[in-house]
Design an enzyme around this catalytic site. Structure first.
Site, PDB file in Angstrom:
ATOM      1  N   THR A 407       0.671  -1.351  -0.079  1.00 31.77           N
ATOM      2  CA  THR A 407       0.152  -0.129   0.083  1.00 31.77           C
ATOM      3  C   THR A 407       0.785   1.331  -0.212  1.00 31.77           C
ATOM      4  O   THR A 407       1.923   1.474   0.366  1.00 31.77           O
ATOM      5  CB  THR A 407      -0.870  -0.145   1.029  1.00 31.77           C
ATOM      6  OG1 THR A 407      -1.635  -1.147   1.143  1.00 31.77           O
ATOM      7  CG2 THR A 407      -2.023   1.122   1.163  1.00 31.77           C
ATOM      8  N   THR A 425      -3.853   1.014  -2.952  1.00 30.22           N
ATOM      9  CA  THR A 425      -3.251  -0.371  -2.743  1.00 30.22           C
ATOM     10  C   THR A 425      -3.332  -1.570  -3.751  1.00 30.22           C
ATOM     11  O   THR A 425      -4.175  -1.187  -4.414  1.00 30.22           O
ATOM     12  CB  THR A 425      -3.653  -0.865  -1.352  1.00 30.22           C
ATOM     13  OG1 THR A 425      -2.837  -2.172  -1.013  1.00 30.22           O
ATOM     14  CG2 THR A 425      -5.057  -1.353  -1.377  1.00 30.22           C
ATOM     15  N   GLU A 427      -2.901  -4.654  -2.068  1.00 26.95           N
ATOM     16  CA  GLU A 427      -3.095  -5.431  -1.026  1.00 26.95           C
ATOM     17  C   GLU A 427      -1.539  -5.802  -0.742  1.00 26.95           C
ATOM     18  O   GLU A 427      -0.871  -5.060  -0.156  1.00 26.95           O
ATOM     19  CB  GLU A 427      -4.145  -6.523  -1.201  1.00 26.95           C
ATOM     20  CG  GLU A 427      -4.497  -7.205   0.181  1.00 26.95           C
ATOM     21  CD  GLU A 427      -3.608  -7.442   1.190  1.00 26.95           C
ATOM     22  OE1 GLU A 427      -3.595  -6.740   2.273  1.00 26.95           O
ATOM     23  OE2 GLU A 427      -3.140  -8.659   1.213  1.00 26.95           O
ATOM     24  N   GLU A 446      -6.851  -8.041  -3.369  1.00 28.35           N
ATOM     25  CA  GLU A 446      -7.704  -7.444  -2.227  1.00 28.35           C
ATOM     26  C   GLU A 446      -8.707  -8.286  -1.683  1.00 28.35           C
ATOM     27  O   GLU A 446      -9.051  -8.217  -0.428  1.00 28.35           O
ATOM     28  CB  GLU A 446      -8.127  -6.296  -2.680  1.00 28.35           C
ATOM     29  CG  GLU A 446      -8.488  -5.297  -1.516  1.00 28.35           C
ATOM     30  CD  GLU A 446      -7.101  -4.609  -1.388  1.00 28.35           C
ATOM     31  OE1 GLU A 446      -6.714  -4.498  -0.178  1.00 28.35           O
ATOM     32  OE2 GLU A 446      -6.380  -4.126  -2.351  1.00 28.35           O
ATOM     33  N   ASP A 449      -8.573  -9.694   1.820  1.00 19.95           N
ATOM     34  CA  ASP A 449      -8.799  -9.208   3.032  1.00 19.95           C
ATOM     35  C   ASP A 449     -10.177  -9.478   3.748  1.00 19.95           C
ATOM     36  O   ASP A 449     -10.375  -9.103   4.750  1.00 19.95           O
ATOM     37  CB  ASP A 449      -8.929  -7.470   2.819  1.00 19.95           C
ATOM     38  CG  ASP A 449      -7.595  -6.866   2.917  1.00 19.95           C
ATOM     39  OD1 ASP A 449      -6.631  -7.640   3.033  1.00 19.95           O
ATOM     40  OD2 ASP A 449      -7.426  -5.784   2.622  1.00 19.95           O
ATOM     41  N   SER A 473     -11.568  -3.008   5.010  1.00 16.11           N
ATOM     42  CA  SER A 473     -10.138  -2.540   4.600  1.00 16.11           C
ATOM     43  C   SER A 473      -9.588  -1.647   6.098  1.00 16.11           C
ATOM     44  O   SER A 473     -10.465  -1.561   6.917  1.00 16.11           O
ATOM     45  CB  SER A 473      -9.937  -1.295   3.685  1.00 16.11           C
ATOM     46  OG  SER A 473      -8.722  -0.741   3.684  1.00 16.11           O
ATOM     47  N   GLY A 494       0.067  -0.187   5.576  1.00 16.29           N
ATOM     48  CA  GLY A 494       0.437  -1.151   6.659  1.00 16.29           C
ATOM     49  C   GLY A 494      -0.389  -2.120   7.065  1.00 16.29           C
ATOM     50  O   GLY A 494      -0.614  -2.716   8.290  1.00 16.29           O
ATOM     51  N   GLY A 495      -1.478  -2.457   6.095  1.00 15.05           N
ATOM     52  CA  GLY A 495      -2.675  -3.540   6.602  1.00 15.05           C
ATOM     53  C   GLY A 495      -3.281  -3.049   8.164  1.00 15.05           C
ATOM     54  O   GLY A 495      -3.646  -1.811   8.030  1.00 15.05           O
TER      55      GLY A 495
HETATM   56  N1  GLU Z   1      -5.403  -4.407   1.876  1.00  8.63           N
HETATM   57  C1  GLU Z   1      -5.047  -3.730   3.157  1.00  8.63           C
HETATM   58  C2  GLU Z   1      -6.269  -2.885   3.614  1.00  8.63           C
HETATM   59  O1  GLU Z   1      -6.991  -2.451   2.809  1.00  8.63           O
HETATM   60  C3  GLU Z   1      -4.213  -2.866   2.945  1.00  8.63           C
HETATM   61  C4  GLU Z   1      -2.522  -3.429   2.693  1.00  8.63           C
HETATM   62  C5  GLU Z   1      -1.248  -2.878   3.526  1.00  8.63           C
HETATM   63  O2  GLU Z   1      -1.527  -1.806   3.608  1.00  8.63           O
HETATM   64  O3  GLU Z   1      -0.527  -3.700   3.269  1.00  8.63           O
HETATM   65  O4  GLU Z   1      -6.338  -2.736   4.797  1.00  8.63           O
END
Ligand code: GLU
Length: 596
Positions: A407, A425, A427, A446, A449, A473, A494-495
């Site tokens: 992202t 992103t 993902e 994605e 997620d 997300s 950062g997920g």
């Molecule tokens: N797919 C994640 C989200 O939408 C973001 C992935 C990431 O930041 O590494 O929360």
């Protein structure tokens, strides 16, 4: 990405960006992680993208124009984190109307998707994450191009076609590979090596491209130019879309793969109809108060807005003014854990307005804050609160939390006072590892997620797959207003750690009174309702002892959390634009005028 030396950045900017409309090469004097000045600013993770955005501002474009042009450039220079094969969330403060609006460009699943989409029919068990990721199954309908078009049409002053041109030139002429880029390829070499279209661009000669070499992507340049000429219909209803669907339904696995991949590469179900019927959504932003400020964030399908607001509300209820760093951080970690429990239980694409409103309300924050003890950390995982109860009553089990490292995020402001906060992103770093043959961009993964199986015991899980559904997300593009005007804007990759990174920067700035660049640089920790806090080593060193004494536990340290960008708007039109000094190789901030 690494910050280019100023001379290299100036060279790049002058040779790559000079459009017919751009007579003189733009001077990009300050491309370090912090820039202070006036007249607009751009902050991204990458010097080239920042330079492109700045050039648009300097030639009269507004924040939306610059954000779209910079994002398109990130699709070239940060292709493993973003691009037209992915999605994202765009938050916009419109200075003329004093209004915050959002665009939900999140990827959507196929119409045929059911709750067992990620369950292996052979054994009834959820797929391993990597098996699901590197497959056609994981790719949702990309929303990024539709986001750019909607933003440009609604608020921009330039056509999408013209905003794609600088990025097309960067893709054509190439950009220097830095250590971060090299490492991202090395980490994904086995996945990339399964697909000829991916290895042709990113594994030249079967190896990750050398640091310092120039990486070109003429296919992507052609795709951008095709879209510029013919419109986004070529993507959603035309030849580019046909290629996307072919890649998803019939992944073209190489006859001579580079490296081995442990899993079968499964086809996906997405159809041309899914692509043709995709639309961005325009949900109202989440909104909450914090010590007289108004915090705007992204609503569902992102959990970012509700989570950041809920945690800030809990902190506001906790009476922390004048508290020392250990106490503030103790409450920060506890508020995060409580918020993640509630997010797991209640937040998904279809959460009702009633629940969303309740989650960001002060009443709910009081019900949650009362569980925090100043002296002893809660045992994690904490249960979610009972949304229908009043008083200080928790409910049942919590759920696991995911973490990604991909992202990208950017912050842009213009001289009229408009502000864009945009997180986008594909993902995982490298998405599903499939470059669409001949088109030069990677597809997202994605849909992983979604929770593959229920995480909430006997209670329904709000984030299971469903027909056409968008996965939850954590992306948290956030704009904070003071007296009705922009005061702060920030976001991060950062997920699930995105939420805690955004929250921690706000805590550092607003409760610990750090200047914004220090709030950004400070070591980070993330408590997402699991037994151990995930911390950067410097955080662990600085606060580990004091927090352990309060009953907190630390899990394994992680080298870095997030790669944020942020701005603070000061009096008389001043802007402090910041990016990471170190994380992910450091980012690049620039202002239009360093002096007034
Ligand atoms: N797919 C994640 C989200 O939408 C973001 C992935 C990431 O930041 O590494 O929360």
């Amino acid at each position: 990405m690494r910050i280019l030396p100023v001379s290299a950045a100036v060279l790049l900017t002058s040779t790559l960006l000079a459009a017919p409309a751009t007579a003189s090469p733009p001077a990009t004097a300050a491309l370090g992680p912090t820039a202070i000045g006036y007249g607009g600013a751009v902050s991204t993770v990458d010097a080239t993208a920042t330079a492109v955005g700045l050039d648009v501002l300097r030639h009269g474009g507004n924040a939306v124009d610059a954000a779209v042009a910079a994002a398109a450039t990130l699709g070239v220079t940060e292709p493993f984190s973003s691009g037209i094969g992915g999605g994202g969330f765009f938050v916009y403060y419109d200075a003329r109307h004093h209004r915050v609006s959002t665009i939900d460009g999140r990827e959507a699943g196929p119409a045929t998707m059911t709750s067992t989409y990620f369950i292996d029919p052979a054994d009834g068990q959820p797929f391993d994450f990597q098996e699901a990721r590197v497959s056609g199954l994981s790719a949702g309908v990309p929303g990024t191009l539709a986001t750019w078009e909607t933003a440009a049409r609604s608020w921009g002053t330039r056509s999408l076609g013209s905003l794609l041109q600088p990025a097309a030139r960067v893709a054509d002429r190439g950009f220097p590979v830095d250590a971060t880029f090299h490492q991202q390829v090395a980490d994904n070499a086995a996945a990339f090596g399964q697909f000829d279209a991916t290895s042709a661009i990113y594994l030249p000669g079967g190896q990750p491209p050398a640091v310092g070499s120039m990486l070109r992507n003429p296919d992507l340049a052609d795709t951008y130019r095709l879209i510029a000429r013919k419109g986004t219909g070529v993507f959603y209803r035309g030849p580019v879309g046909d290629d996307i669907i072919r890649t998803i339904q019939h992944p073209s696995v190489s006859a001579h793969p580079i490296g081995t991949w442990a899993y079968p590469i499964r086809p996906g179900e997405l159809t041309k109809r899914d692509l043709a019927t995709y639309r961005v959504r325009r949900p109202a932003p989440t909104r909450s108060g914090f010590h007289g400020l108004t915090v705007y964030g992204m609503s569902t399908p992102s959990s970012g807005g509700t989570a950041v607001s809920e945690a800030l509300n809990i902190l506001e209820q906790s009476g922390l003014s004048g508290a020392d760093a250990t106490k503030v951080l103790h409450y920060y970690l506890e508020a995060s854990a409580l918020t993640f429990a509630d997010r797991g239980r209640y937040v998904g694409a279809y959460t009702s307005d009633r629940i969303l409103k309740k989650l960001v309300s002060d009443r709910w924050a009081r019900q949650r804050a009362c569980q925090i003890s100043p002296a002893t950390a809660l045992t994690k995982p904490v249960p979610p609160g009972d949304i229908n109860a009043s008083g200080c009553t928790p409910a049942i089990v919590g759920g696991p939390t995911e973490q990604g490292q991909s992202t990208t995020n950017l912050t842009v402001a213009d001289k009229w006072g408009n502000v864009v906060e945009y997180t986008l992103t594909i993902e995982q770093t490298g998405g599903n590892a499939m470059v669409v043959p001949g088109r030069g961009f990677l597809l997202n993964n994605e849909l992983t997620d979604f929770n593959f199986a229920g995480t909430q015991g006997t209670a329904p899980d709000p984030n299971l797959p469903g027909p056409g559904k968008r996965p939850r997300s954590s992306m948290s593009p956030t704009i904070v207003l003071k007296d009705g005007k922009p005061f702060l804007a920030l976001g991060s990759p950062g997920g699930a750690t995105i939420i805690t990174t955004v929250l921690q920067i706000l805590v550092n700035r607003l409760l610990l009174d750090m200047p914004l660049p220090a709030a950004m640089a400070a070591p980070r920790a993330s408590q997402r309702n699991s037994a151990g806090i995930q911390a950067e080593p410097a955080f662990h060193t600085a606060y580990g002892q004091a927090l352990t004494a309060l009953g907190h536990s630390f899990g394994a340290d992680t080298p870095e959390l997030g790669a944020a960008t942020a701005m603070e708007f000061t009096r008389h039109g001043g802007i402090i634009a910041t990016a990471e000094p170190v994380r992910r190789g450091g980012g690049a901030a620039a202002v239009v005028h360093p002096t007034r």
